[in-house]
Write a protein that holds these residues in place. Structure first.
Motif, PDB file in Angstrom:
ATOM      1  N   LEU A 160       0.841  -1.195   0.000  1.00 57.01           N
ATOM      2  CA  LEU A 160       0.000   0.000   0.000  1.00 57.01           C
ATOM      3  C   LEU A 160       0.874   1.241   0.000  1.00 57.01           C
ATOM      4  O   LEU A 160       2.078   1.187   0.304  1.00 57.01           O
ATOM      5  CB  LEU A 160      -0.965   0.003   1.186  1.00 57.01           C
ATOM      6  CG  LEU A 160      -0.407  -0.014   2.616  1.00 57.01           C
ATOM      7  CD1 LEU A 160       0.046   1.364   3.097  1.00 57.01           C
ATOM      8  CD2 LEU A 160      -1.461  -0.561   3.574  1.00 57.01           C
ATOM      9  N   TYR A 161       0.256   2.359  -0.347  1.00 57.34           N
ATOM     10  CA  TYR A 161       0.921   3.660  -0.323  1.00 57.34           C
ATOM     11  C   TYR A 161       0.226   4.512   0.734  1.00 57.34           C
ATOM     12  O   TYR A 161      -1.013   4.547   0.799  1.00 57.34           O
ATOM     13  CB  TYR A 161       0.862   4.323  -1.693  1.00 57.34           C
ATOM     14  CG  TYR A 161       1.740   3.637  -2.706  1.00 57.34           C
ATOM     15  CD1 TYR A 161       2.985   4.169  -3.052  1.00 57.34           C
ATOM     16  CD2 TYR A 161       1.341   2.445  -3.298  1.00 57.34           C
ATOM     17  CE1 TYR A 161       3.796   3.533  -3.974  1.00 57.34           C
ATOM     18  CE2 TYR A 161       2.154   1.800  -4.218  1.00 57.34           C
ATOM     19  CZ  TYR A 161       3.377   2.342  -4.554  1.00 57.34           C
ATOM     20  OH  TYR A 161       4.187   1.703  -5.458  1.00 57.34           O
ATOM     21  N   VAL A 162       1.038   5.193   1.553  1.00 59.26           N
ATOM     22  CA  VAL A 162       0.489   5.947   2.666  1.00 59.26           C
ATOM     23  C   VAL A 162       1.178   7.309   2.754  1.00 59.26           C
ATOM     24  O   VAL A 162       2.338   7.466   2.365  1.00 59.26           O
ATOM     25  CB  VAL A 162       0.662   5.157   3.993  1.00 59.26           C
ATOM     26  CG1 VAL A 162       2.134   4.966   4.330  1.00 59.26           C
ATOM     27  CG2 VAL A 162      -0.090   5.811   5.139  1.00 59.26           C
ATOM     28  N   ARG A 163       0.431   8.287   3.256  1.00 63.74           N
ATOM     29  CA  ARG A 163       0.966   9.633   3.424  1.00 63.74           C
ATOM     30  C   ARG A 163       0.281  10.290   4.615  1.00 63.74           C
ATOM     31  O   ARG A 163      -0.916  10.072   4.865  1.00 63.74           O
ATOM     32  CB  ARG A 163       0.718  10.464   2.165  1.00 63.74           C
ATOM     33  CG  ARG A 163       1.205  11.907   2.223  1.00 63.74           C
ATOM     34  CD  ARG A 163       1.069  12.574   0.853  1.00 63.74           C
ATOM     35  NE  ARG A 163      -0.321  12.814   0.481  1.00 63.74           N
ATOM     36  CZ  ARG A 163      -1.006  13.918   0.810  1.00 63.74           C
ATOM     37  NH1 ARG A 163      -0.433  14.875   1.530  1.00 63.74           N
ATOM     38  NH2 ARG A 163      -2.257  14.069   0.412  1.00 63.74           N
ATOM     39  N   SER A 164       1.052  11.076   5.362  1.00 64.08           N
ATOM     40  CA  SER A 164       0.481  11.850   6.467  1.00 64.08           C
ATOM     41  C   SER A 164       1.461  12.946   6.853  1.00 64.08           C
ATOM     42  O   SER A 164       2.677  12.799   6.668  1.00 64.08           O
ATOM     43  CB  SER A 164       0.210  10.947   7.676  1.00 64.08           C
ATOM     44  OG  SER A 164      -0.349  11.699   8.740  1.00 64.08           O
ATOM     45  N   GLN A 165       0.939  14.019   7.395  1.00 64.33           N
ATOM     46  CA  GLN A 165       1.793  15.114   7.859  1.00 64.33           C
ATOM     47  C   GLN A 165       2.338  14.858   9.254  1.00 64.33           C
ATOM     48  O   GLN A 165       3.194  15.601   9.746  1.00 64.33           O
ATOM     49  CB  GLN A 165       1.008  16.432   7.838  1.00 64.33           C
ATOM     50  CG  GLN A 165       0.538  16.847   6.444  1.00 64.33           C
ATOM     51  CD  GLN A 165       1.678  16.930   5.453  1.00 64.33           C
ATOM     52  OE1 GLN A 165       2.730  17.521   5.730  1.00 64.33           O
ATOM     53  NE2 GLN A 165       1.488  16.321   4.276  1.00 64.33           N
ATOM     54  N   GLU A 166       1.816  13.804   9.886  1.00 67.35           N
ATOM     55  CA  GLU A 166       2.271  13.464  11.239  1.00 67.35           C
ATOM     56  C   GLU A 166       2.801  12.041  11.245  1.00 67.35           C
ATOM     57  O   GLU A 166       2.678  11.318  10.258  1.00 67.35           O
ATOM     58  CB  GLU A 166       1.107  13.588  12.237  1.00 67.35           C
ATOM     59  CG  GLU A 166       0.497  14.984  12.297  1.00 67.35           C
ATOM     60  CD  GLU A 166      -1.014  14.978  12.061  1.00 67.35           C
ATOM     61  OE1 GLU A 166      -1.648  15.967  12.432  1.00 67.35           O
ATOM     62  OE2 GLU A 166      -1.529  13.989  11.501  1.00 67.35           O
ATOM     63  N   SER A 167       3.396  11.642  12.345  1.00 72.65           N
ATOM     64  CA  SER A 167       3.795  10.252  12.503  1.00 72.65           C
ATOM     65  C   SER A 167       2.541   9.383  12.541  1.00 72.65           C
ATOM     66  O   SER A 167       1.454   9.842  12.916  1.00 72.65           O
ATOM     67  CB  SER A 167       4.607  10.064  13.789  1.00 72.65           C
ATOM     68  OG  SER A 167       3.814  10.384  14.926  1.00 72.65           O
ATOM     69  N   ILE A 168       2.679   8.129  12.121  1.00 75.55           N
ATOM     70  CA  ILE A 168       1.505   7.252  12.052  1.00 75.55           C
ATOM     71  C   ILE A 168       1.753   5.946  12.796  1.00 75.55           C
ATOM     72  O   ILE A 168       2.895   5.494  12.949  1.00 75.55           O
ATOM     73  CB  ILE A 168       1.111   6.928  10.597  1.00 75.55           C
ATOM     74  CG1 ILE A 168       2.260   6.208   9.863  1.00 75.55           C
ATOM     75  CG2 ILE A 168       0.694   8.176   9.849  1.00 75.55           C
ATOM     76  CD1 ILE A 168       1.867   5.627   8.513  1.00 75.55           C
ATOM     77  N   ASN A 169       0.674   5.370  13.253  1.00 78.21           N
ATOM     78  CA  ASN A 169       0.674   4.018  13.814  1.00 78.21           C
ATOM     79  C   ASN A 169      -0.605   3.346  13.314  1.00 78.21           C
ATOM     80  O   ASN A 169      -1.681   3.547  13.864  1.00 78.21           O
ATOM     81  CB  ASN A 169       0.714   4.052  15.348  1.00 78.21           C
ATOM     82  CG  ASN A 169       0.905   2.665  15.941  1.00 78.21           C
ATOM     83  OD1 ASN A 169       0.635   1.657  15.292  1.00 78.21           O
ATOM     84  ND2 ASN A 169       1.361   2.616  17.191  1.00 78.21           N
ATOM     85  N   VAL A 170      -0.471   2.610  12.233  1.00 75.58           N
ATOM     86  CA  VAL A 170      -1.617   1.990  11.573  1.00 75.58           C
ATOM     87  C   VAL A 170      -1.565   0.488  11.803  1.00 75.58           C
ATOM     88  O   VAL A 170      -0.535  -0.152  11.562  1.00 75.58           O
ATOM     89  CB  VAL A 170      -1.614   2.283  10.062  1.00 75.58           C
ATOM     90  CG1 VAL A 170      -2.761   1.553   9.364  1.00 75.58           C
ATOM     91  CG2 VAL A 170      -1.693   3.778   9.805  1.00 75.58           C
TER      92      VAL A 170
END
Length: 728
Positions: A160-170
């Motif tokens: 998958l491709y992911v983007r965020s302006q913050e750190s992530i925990n998915v």
């Protein structure tokens, strides 16, 4: 040696036991009619059957590929199925959590130019504070194509491709259908994904559920974008992406060719939705996908031009490429515009209405098209702006490029793209069909001739298939083969076994690319349908001087999306079975390249019988066999007296007897199902008494095959009795 003889005797005893059962059954059938089948096995009266006679036809219908043979488990992996505009419908993706916890929307922020839609997950809750996320978090899930088949001990590759302006925990999970049972899990923890980031995870399943789903969740407040989410089993056939069990059913048919990708799927209801090969190659993430408006569902085109060619190679089959010639069900390209030609679909928002405009452009480049639009199209639409631009080509060069992609040297422009996809060697593409069922369309012949001339000029060896029927009158244009389709009742299809008796033996050969019994006789795949088709195929076999290829249609149906009945193979995410029409085709799989013997029926009761005889060499034991096929389409049993002449040195081997294979059932409308997948399948029995003159009882409404060993190879160490028994 002694051990081999012991096994041999055991197998003979097993076959004799089967024979006794068969004979008991046969004696319970009142055979008050008789017929005589004369078979001349001499070489002087025999002729070779084309190597290509029996194959298969794949069309993207009934979710045959998307959610079927193509093993991708995520449905609408790129979020593009709702169209290019936002807000977009992302079905079947669904939301986990209520609107106080999460908001899911779409925008056009994807990093992929040809599929701009991405999904935005705004997590409103958190693991602390006033708005606490529920256990497990919130997010989205995908149920696949009516459930993902997740099996314990197997591995699944998630990309998958992911983007965020913050750190992530998915959190990533494969769960049961209601989300309660967790079958596999992983986490994506990243501090910097401010740019689109590709993530790959191997998930190992600890449980089994054929109705699983993929979940993407978070318990951390913030906004996360996802795009191009793919989940593939790691055990696809040779790693080529084909679901192993469905591929195996195709392989078992030993198809000489595979016609692809359609059918009506190629035409499109409208040209804007026709299959376009260039949009189906390259990296899967960059393929735009398209809406198949004939069968009314979206395909991500993971099963694209390259994959179809690879499928043919994996099946040891010749590819037959069907391409669009500028004709759909409802619109056509004028022949004068075929080379070169670009058609542009524009959707304008013209306050307060929406307008769609079609523009023809003489040079097939995107830049020229846009210049043309800006200079000639917008002046009358003010105020307005373009909300969607689609450019597609109907050009001869498009098809020549497709041929170069398949056959070109790896250093050529399009051959190099094929090589980068992992196949430097050319594919063995020898056949192309110009259009599908388009002969009656006003622009077809003119368009056809332009494509024909250009292809023959560059690839003179390629055989070109016309949509126009040449079986009853000569074609008015050049062709190597002509297409013939038949869908009708069982009795009509059976009687059409003689359709090609008077067809021309010189000039273009027939390609019966679509045949099937349909309507009330067919149900969802009945014995009656299979018998009508078997009779027709015996006629095809006997007329193979005039016919080069034949294939059943359609091939697959996902039981959750029946767009067409009947079909050869029925499946769900975890199950499959063959209809009687599938099993019927097994009776013909040794005919490709075999020798057709002269045969004739005498005292044929009510013309309800049809028969043929072939000789073929079995590669397993290198022995020659004589196979007689007979359809009893009547309602009473028949004693058939078989008289064999002209055997010469190819005398019968009587030690091993013969094997009779029968396809029948108690009720002619019987079907197979997931509960009874083997209700109507071929059944074998041993015929002990074999001679040049022998009698066999044919059950009413039955397809029968009698396998006789002609000459046993002295070099073979394979047990012949075993080979006879396993010949289907």
């Amino acid at each position: 040696m002694e051990s081999r003889h012991s096994i041999h005797h055991v197998l003979l005893l097993v076959l004799c036991g089967l024979s006794a059962l068969c004979q008991c059954s046969a004696t319970g059938v009142e055979a008050n009619q008789t017929a005589v089948l004369l078979v001349n096995a001499s070489e002087a009266s025999a002729r070779k059957i084309p190597d290509t006679l029996f194959g298969i036809f794949f069309e993207e219908i009934n979710h045959a590929g998307a959610g079927g043979l193509w093993a991708e488990l995520v449905n609408n992996r790129g979020f593009e199925a709702g169209g290019p505009n936002v807000p977009s419908n992302i079905d079947p993706w669904s939301i986990i959590g209520d609107e106080s916890k999460v908001i899911v929307s779409t925008d056009r922020s994807s990093c992929f130019d040809r599929n701009k839609i991405a999904v935005q997950v705004q997590v409103l809750c958190d693991h602390t504070g006033a708005n606490i996320c529920p256990d497990g978090g919130v997010g989205i899930y995908n149920p696949g194509f009516w459930g993902m088949n997740i099996e314990q001990g197997k591995s699944y590759k998630l990309v998958l491709y992911v983007r965020s302006q913050e750190s992530i925990n998915v959190s990533i999970a494969l769960t049961g259908s209601n989300g309660s049972q967790k079958l596999a899990a992983a986490n994506i923890v990243a501090s910097d994904v401010s740019s689109w980031t590709k993530v790959e995870i191997l998930l190992e399943a600890t449980g089994t559920d054929p109705n699983s789903r993929l979940e993407l969740r978070s318990s951390k407040k913030g906004v996360i974008w996802f795009d191009q989410v793919s989940l593939m089993p790691t055990d696809t056939y040779k790693g080529h992406g084909f679901r192993k069990d469905l591929f195996g059913m195709l392989k078992d048919l030993k198809p000489a060719f595979i016609r692809f990708p359609g059918g009506c799927f190629v035409e499109g209801d409208w040209l804007r939705n026709a299959f376009r090969w260039k949009e189906t190659i390259g990296q899967w993430e960059e393929r735009p996908g398209h809406f198949g408006d004939v069968w009314n569902y979206w395909t991500d085109d993971g099963l694209g031009h390259f994959e179809f060619l690879q499928l043919a190679e994996d099946l040891d089959s010749l590819p037959v490429w069907v391409f669009n010639n500028g004709v759909s069900h409802h619109d056509q390209v004028d022949t004068s515009s075929i080379l070169p030609f670009v058609q542009i679909m524009l959707t304008f928002i013209v306050l307060p209405i929406q307008v769609t405009k079609v523009i023809n452009v003489s040079k097939p480049t995107k830049e020229r098209a846009i210049i043309f639009i800006m200079g000639n199209s917008l002046s009358s639409f003010v105020p307005c702006y373009i909300t969607f631009l689609q450019i597609y080509f109907v050009s001869i060069q498009e098809i020549l490029d497709g041929l170069e992609f398949a056959r070109g040297d790896p250093t050529s422009a399009w051959g190099s793209i094929r090589a980068k996809m992992g196949h430097p060697e050319p594919f063995d593409l020898r056949y192309v069909a110009i259009g599908n069922e388009d002969c009656g369309k006003t622009k077809y012949r003119g368009n056809y001739l332009k494509f024909y001339t250009a292809i023959k000029d560059k690839y003179p060896d390629i055989k070109i298939i016309s949509n126009c029927d040449g079986s009853t009158r000569p074609l008015d244009h050049p062709a190597d083969l002509y297409d013939f389709h038949i869908y009708s009742s069982a009795s009509s299809v059976f009687s059409n076994a003689r359709h090609f008796d008077s067809a021309p033996r010189r000039g273009p050969k027939a390609f019966v690319s679509e045949y099937a019994v349909t309507g009330n006789d067919a149900g969802k795949g009945s014995l009656l349908a299979a018998l009508g088709e078997a009779g027709f195929l015996i006629g095809v076999e006997k007329n193979s001087e005039a016919i080069e290829m034949a294939s059943y249609a359609p091939l697959f149906v996902n039981d959750n999306d029946r767009r067409w009945n009947p079909d050869a193979i029925v499946f769900t995410s975890s199950q499959m079975y063959g209809t009687p029409s599938y099993w019927m085709q097994h009776f013909f799989k040794e005919s490709n390249g075999a020798t057709l013997l002269s045969s004739s029926l005498q005292a044929n009761p009510s013309n309800s019988l049809i028969a043929s005889a072939i000789t073929w060499r079995n590669s397993l034991d290198n022995n020659d066999y004589l196979r007689i096929k007979v359809v009893n389409f009547g309602t009473t049993a028949v004693i058939i007296k078989i008289s064999l002449t002209g055997l010469g040195q190819n005398s019968l081997e009587t030690l091993f007897g013969a094997v009779m294979t029968e396809l029948t059932s108690n009720n002619v409308m019987d079907e197979n199902s997931f509960k009874q997948p083997n209700k109507v399948i071929p059944v074998k029995a041993l015929i002990e008494k074999v001679s040049d003159n022998m009698e066999v009882v044919l059950a009413p409404r039955s397809l029968n095959s009698i396998e006789l060993l002609l000459r046993k190879s002295t070099s073979s160490n394979v047990d012949t009795a075993s080979v006879l028994k396993s010949s289907f």
